[in-house]
Design an enzyme around this catalytic site. Structure first.
Site, PDB file in Angstrom:
ATOM      1  N   LYS A   1       0.818  -1.207  -0.074  1.00 13.58           N
ATOM      2  CA  LYS A   1       0.092  -0.044  -0.021  1.00 13.58           C
ATOM      3  C   LYS A   1       1.185   1.105   0.155  1.00 13.58           C
ATOM      4  O   LYS A   1       2.220   0.834   0.499  1.00 13.58           O
ATOM      5  CB  LYS A   1      -1.084   0.038   0.547  1.00 13.58           C
ATOM      6  CG  LYS A   1      -2.201   1.197   1.150  1.00 13.58           C
ATOM      7  CD  LYS A   1      -3.078   0.552   2.180  1.00 13.58           C
ATOM      8  CE  LYS A   1      -4.086   2.379   1.895  1.00 13.58           C
ATOM      9  NZ  LYS A   1      -5.039   2.443   1.190  1.00 13.58           N
TER      10      LYS A   1
ATOM     11  N   ASN B   1     -13.389   3.432  -5.693  1.00 14.93           N
ATOM     12  CA  ASN B   1     -13.153   4.093  -3.651  1.00 14.93           C
ATOM     13  C   ASN B   1     -11.999   5.630  -4.219  1.00 14.93           C
ATOM     14  O   ASN B   1     -11.454   6.599  -5.015  1.00 14.93           O
ATOM     15  CB  ASN B   1     -11.667   3.048  -3.793  1.00 14.93           C
ATOM     16  CG  ASN B   1      -9.993   3.231  -4.295  1.00 14.93           C
ATOM     17  OD1 ASN B   1     -10.004   4.219  -3.776  1.00 14.93           O
ATOM     18  ND2 ASN B   1     -10.065   2.844  -5.367  1.00 14.93           N
TER      19      ASN B   1
ATOM     20  N   LEU C   1      -5.453   7.587   0.209  1.00 16.24           N
ATOM     21  CA  LEU C   1      -3.727   6.606   0.821  1.00 16.24           C
ATOM     22  C   LEU C   1      -3.138   6.817   2.016  1.00 16.24           C
ATOM     23  O   LEU C   1      -2.384   7.418   2.867  1.00 16.24           O
ATOM     24  CB  LEU C   1      -2.932   7.994   0.128  1.00 16.24           C
ATOM     25  CG  LEU C   1      -2.701   8.153  -1.193  1.00 16.24           C
ATOM     26  CD1 LEU C   1      -1.739   9.396  -1.695  1.00 16.24           C
ATOM     27  CD2 LEU C   1      -2.014   7.042  -2.159  1.00 16.24           C
TER      28      LEU C   1
ATOM     29  N   ASN D   1       4.968   1.154  -2.676  1.00 11.77           N
ATOM     30  CA  ASN D   1       4.921   2.307  -3.496  1.00 11.77           C
ATOM     31  C   ASN D   1       4.801   3.652  -3.074  1.00 11.77           C
ATOM     32  O   ASN D   1       5.027   3.584  -1.968  1.00 11.77           O
ATOM     33  CB  ASN D   1       2.987   1.813  -3.445  1.00 11.77           C
ATOM     34  CG  ASN D   1       2.453   2.691  -4.559  1.00 11.77           C
ATOM     35  OD1 ASN D   1       1.771   4.083  -3.755  1.00 11.77           O
ATOM     36  ND2 ASN D   1       2.077   2.460  -5.805  1.00 11.77           N
TER      37      ASN D   1
ATOM     38  N   CYS E   1      -2.705   9.178  -8.156  1.00 10.58           N
ATOM     39  CA  CYS E   1      -3.844   8.755  -7.128  1.00 10.58           C
ATOM     40  C   CYS E   1      -4.812  10.049  -7.391  1.00 10.58           C
ATOM     41  O   CYS E   1      -4.658  11.073  -7.394  1.00 10.58           O
ATOM     42  CB  CYS E   1      -3.278   8.672  -6.271  1.00 10.58           C
ATOM     43  SG  CYS E   1      -4.842   8.495  -4.733  1.00 10.58           S
TER      44      CYS E   1
ATOM     45  N   GLY F   1     -11.958  -2.621 -11.517  1.00  8.41           N
ATOM     46  CA  GLY F   1     -12.571  -3.358 -12.030  1.00  8.41           C
ATOM     47  C   GLY F   1     -12.814  -3.983 -13.415  1.00  8.41           C
ATOM     48  O   GLY F   1     -12.155  -3.326 -14.045  1.00  8.41           O
TER      49      GLY F   1
ATOM     50  N   GLY G   1      -8.196  -3.951 -13.776  1.00  5.37           N
ATOM     51  CA  GLY G   1      -8.984  -5.717 -13.450  1.00  5.37           C
ATOM     52  C   GLY G   1      -9.172  -7.123 -14.172  1.00  5.37           C
ATOM     53  O   GLY G   1      -9.820  -7.765 -14.687  1.00  5.37           O
TER      54      GLY G   1
END
Lengths: 251, 303
Positions: free
Chosen positions: B45, B69, B73, B99, B130, B217, B244
């Site tokens: 993460k 989502n 962060l 990351n 992000c 997705g 996805g």
């Protein structure tokens, strides 16, 4: 420990308006689940599972009961699942209520709407251990009321409806003055209800169960966090909760 | 015997499958479901300079064939990640990719440089894409000269290979890829989520508190495949593909488009065992379509 399990649907029926009671068979989950934990249920065609709290467990028959309200595409699809079908479930999820009888004679359960189900298995567990159980249950209206008799079997039960069509009119907080002495309280329901209760009962030790839209349901994605008064500053509802000490979290 | 191994800068992968950043935490939760040593790598993460709490809830919403989502962060900060999370993952026989996120170039440099302190991290994924934070993040990811600048600075600050994670929220993905390649990127990671929004009719409010969020997705898979294909024609650095993926067939599709390895994100939420199941299914899938190794399939789309 949470596992990916297959659960067979044994029965499914609508027991109140838009409210379905479903019994699921699985030995691992029925053996290990404690009150307040949840099932994270996969429905075909949905990328996110649906977290549904455990309402009752019958260890002998290996049955887990869930009660859910049809609120959207996922729960509507779940309501259509027939007996005999297999559900893909992660469970038992999260940390439930700690059942501790030491120094206790009476516990108070306060459930609102679809927050009522986890109160049942908790109350049953306490009642089986000889503790007095008092329940205050709130629903929108008469047609939404469920499990009244089941709770009455556990102990004194007060029903409140928002529109007054059954029991007392108003919110669960309006009925708290009827409740006699109790040691701890336990509650699950909509956030405004939990805020009102924790505020009104701040002198008491209480434990509340929270809900939030979840992603992974196992603590990895940080979707369902809430601020806390602890050092870390936050908790994950799915894996640290869903049950929290009422004084620890910021609602 | 189908060979799943892939060699990439800093990464000696036993197979090309890794969970995507943000969809696997720091591995602990998923270690309950299977042995993480099975994975090619793990992308942790995002790490920022200091602890971040993230956005208000609700932070996720389901969409058709995917989800939105806006976590924002949330993470304990780079130092705590090195202290508490990296040692846990180092117990497993898999590569670790950190990351790196930030709001300013200085923060990116700080976070990247801090990972020099541990020998257990094998590569960095530079998160300039992000969509869910107010400052930084996507600003660096949508402007080629800003992207090049942050890449160059992070390369200087770090002694690890740097994979730059590209945002699909741009009109010229090839331009972005070339800019970061020229700035010294060792590889690319693509695609991050697409900015989206969903409104709940009964309340007429956005379904997530941040109003908008990143769409992921299966809904975004064709966009990811197209962008990887286009970028592969114009750069020579390797690509870690994502967007996805839910099956070994999807993995092969990404390899054919030009990815050298892949990350699996949202599908971990649907099925916590998905990475493990894809790794099991991959050899037969490669064989079925006439390949003897992963490397054999990379970029082999027939045009």
């Amino acid at each position: 420990m949470i596992k990916k399990e297959s659960m067979q649907v044994i029965s499914s029926k609508e027991i109140a308006k838009d409210t379905v009671e479903m019994k699921l068979e699985n030995s691992y989950i029925s053996e290990t689940a404690v009150p307040g934990q949840f099932l994270h249920i996969l429905l075909e065609g949905h990328s996110l599972r649906r977290p549904i709290s455990i309402a009752d467990v019958d260890k002998e028959k290996k049955l887990v009961t869930i009660l859910f309200k049809k609120l959207g595409s996922g729960t509507e699809q779940l309501a259509e699942v027939n007996s005999g079908a297999l559900l893909d479930v992660l469970g038992p999820g999260g940390n439930g209520f700690t059942v501790d009888t030491k120094g206790k004679s009476t516990v108070l359960l306060i459930g609102g709407g679809i927050g009522v189900p986890p109160m049942y298995y908790l109350g049953k567990t306490y009642a089986n251990q000889g503790i007095n159980v008092i329940s205050v249950l709130g629903f929108q209206s008469k047609e939404h009321v469920f499990y009244e008799e089941e709770f009455q079997e556990l102990g004194e039960t007060f029903i409140v409806t928002n529109d007054g069509s059954y029991g007392d009119k108003g919110f669960v907080t309006n009925a708290l003055h009827k409740v006699g002495k109790f040691d701890n309280y336990y509650s699950c329901g909509p956030l405004p209800m939990l805020k009102a209760i924790t505020n009104k009962l701040q002198e008491k030790t209480g434990f509340i169960s929270l809900e939030e839209r979840m992603g992974c349901g196992v603590g990895a994605c940080f979707a369902c966090v809430l601020p806390t008064k602890t050092e870390k500053g936050y908790k994950k509802i799915c894996s640290d909760g869903p049950v929290f000490d009422a004084r620890e979290v910021v609602l | 015997m189908i060979d799943l191994k892939v060699q990439l800068p800093g990464l000696n992968l036993k197979n090309p499958i890794m969970p995507a950043s943000g969809c696997f935490g720091f591995g602990r939760e998923y270690s309950q479901f299977y042995d993480l040593s099975k994975l090619g790598a793990i992308i942790m993460k995002a790490a920022t300079g200091r602890e971040r709490f993230g956005n208000p809830t609700p932070r996720v919403a389901e969409t058709s064939s995917g989800m939105l989502n806006a976590i924002g962060l949330q993470n304990p900060g780079v130092e705590k990640i090195i202290e508490n999370e990296v040692p846990f993952l180092a117990n497993y026989d898999t590569s670790i990719i950190a990351n790196v996120a930030g709001s300013t170039i200085e923060e990116y440099e700080l976070v990247a440089g801090t990972f020099n302190a541990t020998k257990d991290v094998h590569a960095l994924e530079l998160n300039i894409s992000c969509p869910n934070v107010k400052e930084g993040g996507i600003q660096f990811g949508t402007n080629p000269s800003m992207a090049a600048k942050v890449t160059e600075k992070v390369k200087k600050a770090s002694n690890l290979p740097v994979y730059v994670k590209l945002s699909p929220n741009v009109s010229d993905i090839v331009g972005m890829a070339k800019a970061v390649e020229s700035a010294g990127a060792d590889g690319l990671s693509m695609i991050n989520t697409l900015t989206g929004m969903q409104i709940h009719l009964p309340t007429k409010q956005p379904l997530i508190a941040n109003k908008t969020g990143g769409l992921s997705g299966p809904a975004i898979k064709p966009i990811a495949v197209r962008m990887i294909y286009e970028v592969k024609q114009h750069v020579s650095i390797p690509i870690i593909g994502m967007g996805g993926i839910t099956s070994a067939e999807d993995v092969l599709e990404f390899l054919l488009a030009g990815a050298s390895a892949v990350a699996v994100g949202t599908a971990n939420f649907t099925n916590p065992l998905i990475c493990s199941e894809i790794i099991d299914a991959l050899p037969a899938t490669l064989e079925k379509y006439g390949f003897t190794s992963v490397e054999d399939a990379i970029g082999k789309v027939v045009i």
